[in-house]
Structures are given as structure tokens and as C-alpha cells.
Scaffold this motif. Structure first.
Motif, PDB file in Angstrom:
ATOM      1  N   UNK A  20       0.733  -1.430  -0.216  1.00  0.00           N
ATOM      2  CA  UNK A  20       0.031   0.149   0.300  1.00  0.00           C
ATOM      3  C   UNK A  20       0.844   1.552   0.077  1.00  0.00           C
ATOM      4  N   UNK A  21       1.506   1.511   0.881  1.00  0.00           N
ATOM      5  CA  UNK A  21       2.837   2.307   0.784  1.00  0.00           C
ATOM      6  C   UNK A  21       3.360   2.951  -0.469  1.00  0.00           C
ATOM      7  N   UNK A  22       3.925   1.366  -1.252  1.00  0.00           N
ATOM      8  CA  UNK A  22       4.695   1.526  -2.619  1.00  0.00           C
ATOM      9  C   UNK A  22       3.527   2.563  -3.944  1.00  0.00           C
ATOM     10  N   UNK A  23       2.214   1.991  -3.441  1.00  0.00           N
ATOM     11  CA  UNK A  23       1.250   1.636  -4.102  1.00  0.00           C
ATOM     12  C   UNK A  23       1.277   3.498  -4.277  1.00  0.00           C
ATOM     13  N   UNK A  24       0.866   4.020  -3.256  1.00  0.00           N
ATOM     14  CA  UNK A  24       0.626   5.207  -2.397  1.00  0.00           C
ATOM     15  C   UNK A  24       1.616   6.092  -3.105  1.00  0.00           C
ATOM     16  N   UNK A  25       3.294   6.135  -2.881  1.00  0.00           N
ATOM     17  CA  UNK A  25       4.276   6.243  -3.741  1.00  0.00           C
ATOM     18  C   UNK A  25       4.040   6.764  -4.992  1.00  0.00           C
ATOM     19  N   UNK A  26       3.510   6.119  -5.802  1.00  0.00           N
ATOM     20  CA  UNK A  26       3.923   5.922  -7.501  1.00  0.00           C
ATOM     21  C   UNK A  26       2.477   6.089  -7.901  1.00  0.00           C
ATOM     22  N   UNK A  27       1.508   6.141  -6.735  1.00  0.00           N
ATOM     23  CA  UNK A  27      -0.421   6.741  -7.468  1.00  0.00           C
ATOM     24  C   UNK A  27      -1.001   5.492  -8.378  1.00  0.00           C
ATOM     25  N   UNK A  28      -0.798   4.634  -7.618  1.00  0.00           N
ATOM     26  CA  UNK A  28      -0.947   3.306  -7.861  1.00  0.00           C
ATOM     27  C   UNK A  28      -2.676   3.357  -7.392  1.00  0.00           C
ATOM     28  N   UNK A  29      -3.488   2.854  -7.878  1.00  0.00           N
ATOM     29  CA  UNK A  29      -4.530   2.618  -7.931  1.00  0.00           C
ATOM     30  C   UNK A  29      -4.295   1.189  -6.195  1.00  0.00           C
ATOM     31  N   UNK A  46     -10.571 -11.104   3.203  1.00  0.00           N
ATOM     32  CA  UNK A  46      -9.102 -10.383   3.538  1.00  0.00           C
ATOM     33  C   UNK A  46      -8.560  -9.178   2.876  1.00  0.00           C
ATOM     34  N   UNK A  47      -9.147  -9.464   1.053  1.00  0.00           N
ATOM     35  CA  UNK A  47      -8.291  -8.537   0.116  1.00  0.00           C
ATOM     36  C   UNK A  47      -9.622  -7.635   0.351  1.00  0.00           C
ATOM     37  N   UNK A  48     -10.632  -6.930   0.783  1.00  0.00           N
ATOM     38  CA  UNK A  48     -10.835  -6.266   1.355  1.00  0.00           C
ATOM     39  C   UNK A  48     -10.597  -5.093   2.230  1.00  0.00           C
ATOM     40  N   UNK A  49     -10.111  -5.873   3.828  1.00  0.00           N
ATOM     41  CA  UNK A  49      -9.420  -5.417   4.206  1.00  0.00           C
ATOM     42  C   UNK A  49      -8.364  -4.514   4.073  1.00  0.00           C
ATOM     43  N   UNK A  50      -7.382  -5.036   2.832  1.00  0.00           N
ATOM     44  CA  UNK A  50      -6.072  -4.934   2.087  1.00  0.00           C
ATOM     45  C   UNK A  50      -7.162  -3.551   1.390  1.00  0.00           C
ATOM     46  N   UNK A  51      -7.775  -3.934   0.643  1.00  0.00           N
ATOM     47  CA  UNK A  51      -8.027  -2.141  -0.094  1.00  0.00           C
ATOM     48  C   UNK A  51      -8.490  -1.328   0.693  1.00  0.00           C
ATOM     49  N   UNK A  52      -8.927  -1.461   2.552  1.00  0.00           N
ATOM     50  CA  UNK A  52      -9.320  -0.487   2.520  1.00  0.00           C
ATOM     51  C   UNK A  52      -8.371   0.223   3.737  1.00  0.00           C
ATOM     52  N   UNK A  53      -7.198  -0.579   3.754  1.00  0.00           N
ATOM     53  CA  UNK A  53      -6.030  -0.114   4.575  1.00  0.00           C
ATOM     54  C   UNK A  53      -5.462   1.072   3.470  1.00  0.00           C
ATOM     55  N   UNK A  54      -5.188  -0.277   2.414  1.00  0.00           N
ATOM     56  CA  UNK A  54      -5.009   0.945   0.958  1.00  0.00           C
ATOM     57  C   UNK A  54      -4.758   2.100   0.684  1.00  0.00           C
ATOM     58  N   UNK A  55      -6.212   2.268   0.811  1.00  0.00           N
ATOM     59  CA  UNK A  55      -7.131   4.278   0.638  1.00  0.00           C
ATOM     60  C   UNK A  55      -6.421   4.624   1.921  1.00  0.00           C
ATOM     61  N   UNK A  56      -6.898   4.010   2.813  1.00  0.00           N
ATOM     62  CA  UNK A  56      -5.881   4.923   4.028  1.00  0.00           C
ATOM     63  C   UNK A  56      -4.515   4.983   3.856  1.00  0.00           C
ATOM     64  N   UNK A  57      -4.173   4.324   3.750  1.00  0.00           N
ATOM     65  CA  UNK A  57      -2.328   4.857   3.392  1.00  0.00           C
ATOM     66  C   UNK A  57      -2.160   6.221   2.043  1.00  0.00           C
ATOM     67  N   UNK A  58      -3.064   5.637   1.046  1.00  0.00           N
ATOM     68  CA  UNK A  58      -3.535   6.539  -0.388  1.00  0.00           C
ATOM     69  C   UNK A  58      -3.598   8.245   0.623  1.00  0.00           C
ATOM     70  N   UNK A  59      -4.820   7.916   1.332  1.00  0.00           N
ATOM     71  CA  UNK A  59      -4.966   9.689   1.869  1.00  0.00           C
ATOM     72  C   UNK A  59      -3.929   9.949   2.765  1.00  0.00           C
ATOM     73  N   UNK A  60      -3.252   9.492   3.774  1.00  0.00           N
ATOM     74  CA  UNK A  60      -2.480   9.760   4.641  1.00  0.00           C
ATOM     75  C   UNK A  60      -1.045  10.151   3.839  1.00  0.00           C
ATOM     76  N   UNK A  61      -0.489   9.610   2.473  1.00  0.00           N
ATOM     77  CA  UNK A  61       0.481   9.944   2.003  1.00  0.00           C
ATOM     78  C   UNK A  61       0.752  11.170   1.261  1.00  0.00           C
TER      79      UNK A  61
END
Length: 103
Positions: free
Chosen positions: A44-53, A88-103
């Protein structure tokens, strides 16, 4: 935790041995999930850094198909396995969206 019933107190040692095994497996499952989420937070941090979905639908569908195949080979209910991994994947996506919003 509720107290043991009379029937449980009289249960044979084999039952207690099996229950201890189940408890150990449950502990291992939680540890594995925690490790999985640690790694997916890094993703999620990598996706946020590279502005990936946050969601990669193609990867998710391939993962579900592979998991269903693994479940079938292991003698597990494929629908249950799919339901589990989708949760599990839904929770991962939720966490990735939070990371992207914070980043």
C-alpha cells in the motif's frame, strides 16, 4: 470464557489433544494473517508513493481462481475459501486507501 460443562469435563483426552491442536492452528493463522497484512501495508505504501490504484482487479480475480483450485486440491469448500480471501482482500484495499489518503 465460559466454564466447561460436565460433558466437556468428562471428555476423553483425545478430544483435549485435538482441541489443543486446533488452538495452536488458530494461533498460527492469526500470526500468518498479521504477517500478510504487514506485507500488504508495504504494498500500500508503494502504491501510494507511485500513485497506483488501491485495487488491482485482474490480480484479485487471478488470486481467487488460484485459491479456489488450491482449496479443491486440499479438500476444502471452494466457496468458503473464496469468501475468506475476498474478505481479506477487502481489508487490504481498505488499508491501502487509508495509506493513500494519509500519504
Amino acid at each position: 470464557m465460559p466454564e466447561d460443562t460436565t460433558a466437556e469435563q468428562a471428555a476423553p483426552e483425545d478430544l483435549w489433544r485435538l482441541r489443543r491442536s486446533i488452538d495452536n492452528i488458530d494461533t498460527a493463522l492469526v500470526a500468518m494473517l498479521a504477517e500478510r497484512f504487514r506485507v500488504t501495508r508495504e504494498v500500500g505504501q508503494l502504491k501510494a508513493r507511485h500513485r497506483l490504484e488501491a485495487v488491482d482487479v485482474a490480480r484479485e480475480e487471478a488470486k481467487v481462481a488460484r485459491l479456489r483450485e488450491n482449496a479443491a486440491r486440499a479438500g476444502l469448500d471452494e466457496d468458503f475459501a473464496e469468501e475468506f480471501i475476498r474478505r481479506v482482500m477487502a481489508e487490504v484495499v481498505r488499508q491501502h486507501r487509508i495509506i493513500a489518503e494519509e500519504g
